[in-house]
Design an enzyme around this catalytic site. Structure first.
Site, PDB file in Angstrom:
ATOM      1  N   ASP A  21      59.065  28.078  64.594  1.00 13.56           N
ATOM      2  CA  ASP A  21      58.534  28.990  65.605  1.00 13.56           C
ATOM      3  C   ASP A  21      59.367  28.872  66.870  1.00 13.56           C
ATOM      4  OD1 ASP A  21      56.366  30.832  66.553  1.00 13.56           O
ATOM      5  OD2 ASP A  21      56.074  29.217  68.001  1.00 13.56           O
ATOM      6  N   GLU A  23      59.551  29.877  71.162  1.00 10.61           N
ATOM      7  CA  GLU A  23      58.978  30.408  72.401  1.00 10.61           C
ATOM      8  C   GLU A  23      60.147  30.965  73.192  1.00 10.61           C
ATOM      9  OE1 GLU A  23      55.836  30.713  72.787  1.00 10.61           O
ATOM     10  OE2 GLU A  23      55.281  29.431  71.089  1.00 10.61           O
ATOM     11  N   HIS A 161      50.502  28.782  70.968  1.00  6.76           N
ATOM     12  CA  HIS A 161      51.598  29.331  71.771  1.00  6.76           C
ATOM     13  C   HIS A 161      52.562  28.264  72.271  1.00  6.76           C
ATOM     14  CE1 HIS A 161      49.762  33.212  71.431  1.00  6.76           C
ATOM     15  NE2 HIS A 161      48.689  32.823  72.086  1.00  6.76           N
ATOM     16  N   ASP A 166      52.058  25.749  66.869  1.00  8.25           N
ATOM     17  CA  ASP A 166      52.016  26.963  66.051  1.00  8.25           C
ATOM     18  C   ASP A 166      52.583  26.710  64.658  1.00  8.25           C
ATOM     19  OD1 ASP A 166      50.836  28.345  68.079  1.00  8.25           O
ATOM     20  OD2 ASP A 166      52.544  29.606  68.559  1.00  8.25           O
TER      21      ASP A 166
END
Length: 228
Positions: A21, A23, A161, A166
């Site tokens: 994942d 960000e 998040h 996540d």
């Protein structure tokens, strides 16, 4: 694993994979930058190793992004740049299948863009996006966001998040989707493209309904609706 050809999107469960994942500073795959990347290596459905790193995006993080992911400028000012971190991520994943939520239209675009810019290569790993799998397995669920899937399966969504949290949530969701894919009801309504391995969808054409590959336009495989 870096190579000359991008990996294929698959629509199935696998036992060994790396869920990852990102960000980012925003949702624009052309202009925004990665500020965190995390990954969990899974072997036979169990966590084997983890990878996580903050990234200096060499730009100010917009306040709106920080409100969502709780990553602020002072947290990344001494972090390595993404070229360094992406090379470490490449070493971590090797040639394993990548898994993530909505990665087909978001995360993969970021890492492919930057790998191409840094080294003139792309990630050749095949990958699985849990978003279309969730829509296939849970068609009656109103929302297929990762947090909503976690709530449906009673999975802890604390620290959502942030990339590593996540990943852990997505791993548990993917394992549950793997179980759901075995059910007769899901299998009755599911057809896999024999050419590229993606889910096929019922579509309408000039001569009525037909099965069309979900990978269109890259894959243009079709079958008549009544075909077994």
């Amino acid at each position: 694993m870096l190579g000359d050809t991008q990996g294929k999107k698959l629509d199935k469960y696998v036992h060994d994979y790396v869920v990852f994942d990102l960000e980012t500073t925003g949702i624009n795959c052309a202009a925004d930058r990665v500020i965190e990347i995390s990954a969990v290596k899974v072997l036979e459905g169990k966590t084997a190793d983890t990878f996580t790193a903050l990234v200096n995006p060499e730009m100010k993080i917009p306040f709106r992004a920080s409100q969502i992911n709780h990553i602020y400028d002072d947290m990344v000012k001494d972090a390595p740049v993404f070229q360094t971190v992406l090379a470490e991520f490449d070493a971590f994943i090797g040639d394993m299948v990548l898994v993530g939520h909505n990665i087909h239209t978001f995360d993969m675009k970021f890492i492919q863009r930057d790998a191409q810019a840094y080294w003139g290569k792309v990630f050749s790993n095949n990958y699985i996006d849990t978003l279309p799998l969730a829509r296939q397995c849970l068609p009656k669920l109103r929302s297929h966001k990762l947090t909503d899937l976690a709530a449906h399966y009673h999975i802890n969504a604390d620290d959502a998040h942030r990339a590593l949290a996540d990943c852990g949530m997505n791993q548990k969701v993917f394992e549950r989707l793997g179980e759901a894919l075995k059910s007769p009801e899901v299998q009755r309504n599911m057809k896999i493209c024999p050419r590229c391995g993606q889910l096929m969808r019922k579509r309408n054409g000039r001569f009525g309904e037909f099965w069309g590959c979900g990978g269109y336009p890259e894959c243009r495989y079709t079958e008549k609706l009544f075909a077994k």
